[in-house]
Design a protein around this motif. Structure first.
Motif, PDB file in Angstrom:
ATOM      1  N   MET A   1      -2.640   9.088  20.149  1.00 28.65           N
ATOM      2  CA  MET A   1      -1.566   8.796  19.234  1.00 28.65           C
ATOM      3  C   MET A   1      -1.923   9.968  18.207  1.00 28.65           C
ATOM      4  N   ARG A   2      -1.008  10.422  17.526  1.00 30.02           N
ATOM      5  CA  ARG A   2      -1.107  11.504  16.583  1.00 30.02           C
ATOM      6  C   ARG A   2      -0.666  11.186  14.941  1.00 30.02           C
ATOM      7  N   ILE A   3      -1.534  11.481  14.003  1.00 34.10           N
ATOM      8  CA  ILE A   3      -0.942  11.328  12.567  1.00 34.10           C
ATOM      9  C   ILE A   3      -0.516  12.604  12.110  1.00 34.10           C
ATOM     10  N   HIS A   4       0.338  12.658  11.212  1.00 34.02           N
ATOM     11  CA  HIS A   4       0.956  13.877  10.405  1.00 34.02           C
ATOM     12  C   HIS A   4       0.989  13.471   9.057  1.00 34.02           C
ATOM     13  N   VAL A   5       0.253  13.763   8.103  1.00 35.64           N
ATOM     14  CA  VAL A   5       0.425  13.453   6.675  1.00 35.64           C
ATOM     15  C   VAL A   5       1.376  14.713   6.158  1.00 35.64           C
ATOM     16  N   VAL A   6       2.500  14.056   5.816  1.00 32.49           N
ATOM     17  CA  VAL A   6       3.460  15.179   5.243  1.00 32.49           C
ATOM     18  C   VAL A   6       3.073  15.926   3.814  1.00 32.49           C
ATOM     19  N   ASP A   7       2.417  16.838   3.834  1.00 34.31           N
ATOM     20  CA  ASP A   7       2.103  17.821   2.555  1.00 34.31           C
ATOM     21  C   ASP A   7       3.229  18.530   1.990  1.00 34.31           C
ATOM     22  N   HIS A   8       3.935  17.769   0.839  1.00 35.18           N
ATOM     23  CA  HIS A   8       5.004  18.716   0.374  1.00 35.18           C
ATOM     24  C   HIS A   8       5.014  17.988  -1.313  1.00 35.18           C
TER      25      HIS A   8
ATOM     26  N   PRO B   1       7.366   0.531   5.619  1.00 36.58           N
ATOM     27  CA  PRO B   1       6.659   1.460   4.690  1.00 36.58           C
ATOM     28  C   PRO B   1       5.116   1.479   4.396  1.00 36.58           C
ATOM     29  N   MET B   2       4.396   0.412   5.065  1.00 29.64           N
ATOM     30  CA  MET B   2       3.191   0.225   4.914  1.00 29.64           C
ATOM     31  C   MET B   2       2.456   0.152   6.200  1.00 29.64           C
ATOM     32  N   LEU B   3       1.315   0.927   6.353  1.00 29.05           N
ATOM     33  CA  LEU B   3       0.266   0.796   7.669  1.00 29.05           C
ATOM     34  C   LEU B   3      -0.814   0.288   6.830  1.00 29.05           C
ATOM     35  N   ALA B   4      -1.178  -1.262   7.118  1.00 31.44           N
ATOM     36  CA  ALA B   4      -2.177  -1.629   6.311  1.00 31.44           C
ATOM     37  C   ALA B   4      -3.454  -1.742   7.371  1.00 31.44           C
ATOM     38  N   THR B   5      -3.446  -3.139   7.872  1.00 33.85           N
ATOM     39  CA  THR B   5      -4.321  -3.291   8.890  1.00 33.85           C
ATOM     40  C   THR B   5      -3.753  -2.818  10.267  1.00 33.85           C
ATOM     41  N   GLY B   6      -2.780  -2.316  10.375  1.00 32.67           N
ATOM     42  CA  GLY B   6      -2.152  -1.754  11.576  1.00 32.67           C
ATOM     43  C   GLY B   6      -1.519  -2.837  12.541  1.00 32.67           C
ATOM     44  N   GLY B   7      -1.606  -4.118  12.116  1.00 30.02           N
ATOM     45  CA  GLY B   7      -1.380  -5.245  13.212  1.00 30.02           C
ATOM     46  C   GLY B   7      -0.046  -5.164  13.366  1.00 30.02           C
TER      47      GLY B   7
ATOM     48  N   GLY C   1      -6.314   0.852   9.221  1.00 31.43           N
ATOM     49  CA  GLY C   1      -5.012   0.882  10.257  1.00 31.43           C
ATOM     50  C   GLY C   1      -4.830   1.828  10.860  1.00 31.43           C
ATOM     51  N   VAL C   2      -5.147   3.212  10.393  1.00 34.47           N
ATOM     52  CA  VAL C   2      -4.983   4.393  11.508  1.00 34.47           C
ATOM     53  C   VAL C   2      -6.013   4.265  12.855  1.00 34.47           C
ATOM     54  N   ALA C   3      -7.187   3.813  12.258  1.00 32.24           N
ATOM     55  CA  ALA C   3      -8.217   3.604  13.484  1.00 32.24           C
ATOM     56  C   ALA C   3      -7.833   2.261  14.435  1.00 32.24           C
ATOM     57  N   VAL C   4      -7.335   1.258  13.848  1.00 32.52           N
ATOM     58  CA  VAL C   4      -6.913   0.494  14.865  1.00 32.52           C
ATOM     59  C   VAL C   4      -5.783   0.694  15.676  1.00 32.52           C
ATOM     60  N   MET C   5      -4.878   1.683  15.434  1.00 32.08           N
ATOM     61  CA  MET C   5      -3.667   2.265  16.010  1.00 32.08           C
ATOM     62  C   MET C   5      -4.221   3.023  16.961  1.00 32.08           C
TER      63      MET C   5
ATOM     64  N   THR D   1       3.225   8.619  17.594  1.00 33.90           N
ATOM     65  CA  THR D   1       3.022   9.592  16.371  1.00 33.90           C
ATOM     66  C   THR D   1       3.452   8.791  15.015  1.00 33.90           C
ATOM     67  N   VAL D   2       2.423   8.946  14.116  1.00 37.08           N
ATOM     68  CA  VAL D   2       2.719   8.421  12.932  1.00 37.08           C
ATOM     69  C   VAL D   2       2.894   9.491  11.817  1.00 37.08           C
ATOM     70  N   VAL D   3       4.079   9.532  11.010  1.00 39.43           N
ATOM     71  CA  VAL D   3       4.403  10.183  10.134  1.00 39.43           C
ATOM     72  C   VAL D   3       4.193   9.600   8.675  1.00 39.43           C
ATOM     73  N   THR D   4       3.452   9.827   7.830  1.00 38.39           N
ATOM     74  CA  THR D   4       3.243   9.142   6.540  1.00 38.39           C
ATOM     75  C   THR D   4       3.184  10.181   5.477  1.00 38.39           C
ATOM     76  N   ALA D   5       3.602   9.606   4.096  1.00 39.64           N
ATOM     77  CA  ALA D   5       3.723  10.622   3.046  1.00 39.64           C
ATOM     78  C   ALA D   5       2.238  10.575   2.414  1.00 39.64           C
ATOM     79  N   ALA D   6       1.440   9.782   2.964  1.00 39.36           N
ATOM     80  CA  ALA D   6      -0.260   9.856   2.296  1.00 39.36           C
ATOM     81  C   ALA D   6      -1.000   8.868   3.173  1.00 39.36           C
ATOM     82  N   LEU D   7      -2.066   9.303   3.276  1.00 40.03           N
ATOM     83  CA  LEU D   7      -3.395   8.616   3.567  1.00 40.03           C
ATOM     84  C   LEU D   7      -4.341   8.063   2.659  1.00 40.03           C
ATOM     85  N   ASP D   8      -4.291   6.784   2.252  1.00 41.65           N
ATOM     86  CA  ASP D   8      -4.920   6.305   1.043  1.00 41.65           C
ATOM     87  C   ASP D   8      -6.433   6.177   1.206  1.00 41.65           C
ATOM     88  N   GLN D   9      -7.168   5.583   0.304  1.00 36.87           N
ATOM     89  CA  GLN D   9      -8.451   5.451   0.477  1.00 36.87           C
ATOM     90  C   GLN D   9      -8.950   4.328   1.415  1.00 36.87           C
TER      91      GLN D   9
END
Ligand code: PRP
Length: 208
Positions: A1-8, A131-137, A165-169, A179-187
């Protein structure tokens, strides 16, 4: 799995207004729509295409067309529905399937209450909207279903992701073409399974 945080900067600007608790539902819906179109531009970077011959008024040349079958776009109801128009604006000929899933607010377990998409997704490229990837379930269950049906390339487009959630995925979908494309990776997630700082409950803010 790949994660892409869109930095714009435009993504960051729109996301900041979405996070603001004073943003009302009509504005939240409009900004979600705009933000998804920006994310869709990044998420479709590997959309399948064919080379075709085209004739301009001046000459014959080669061009690019989206391959058949066209991608399948799957919003996860309810909040993912707020992302559908933003995605299909860039992929107007995409096929659209629907998955209704809800997370139990106490156990945080996701369950599926509606499925309306092709049974056979052999070889298909799929974009999942939530919109939300929380626990990833929710996304793990959705993506496993798509892959069981034969999808060979799945991109999840989300507004916010939590590291938990990213770790679970990454664990549950290891080695799969996801692939996960997200606007931000939160705390982090809080004790109620909400993303911190997050934006609250996206479904309620869109439709509540
Ligand atoms: C929210 C959100 C995701 C899910 C994320 O949906 O829209 O689908 O929770 O949580 P997870 O990563 O911990 O599984 P919710 O269950 O609130 O349903 P809704 O979209 O109908 O509001």
């Amino acid at each position: 799995m790949r994660i892409h945080v869109v930095d714009h900067p435009l993504v960051a600007h729109k996301l900041s207004t979405l996070r603001d608790e004073r943003t009302d539902s009509p504005t939240f819906r409009r900004l979600t729509d705009e933000l998804v179109t920006l994310l869709a531009y990044e998420a479709t970077r590997d959309v399948r295409t064919d080379e075709v011959e085209i004739t301009t008024p001046v000459a014959v040349t080669t061009g690019t067309r989206l391959s058949y079958p066209r991608p399948l776009v799957v919003p996860i109801l309810r909040a993912g529905l707020g992302m559908l128009d933003g995605m299909t604006r860039l992929l107007p000929t995409a096929e659209v399937g629907f998955l209704g899933m809800v997370r139990n607010e106490e156990t945080l377990e996701a369950s599926t209450y509606a499925t309306r998409m092709p049974d056979d997704l052999s070889g298909r490229q799929v974009y999942v909207l939530d919109p939300m990837l929380a626990t990833g379930g929710t996304l793990v269950a959705a993506i496993k279903l798509l892959i069981e049906r034969g999808a060979t390339d799945v991109t999840a487009v989300v507004l916010l992701a939590a590291p938990e959630g990213v770790a679970v995925m990454e664990k549950e979908l290891a080695g799969l073409p996801v692939t996960v494309v997200t606007a931000a990776l939160d705390q982090r997630l809080n004790e109620h399974g909400y993303i911190v700082p997050g934006l609250g409950d996206a479904g309620d803010r869109l439709y509540g």
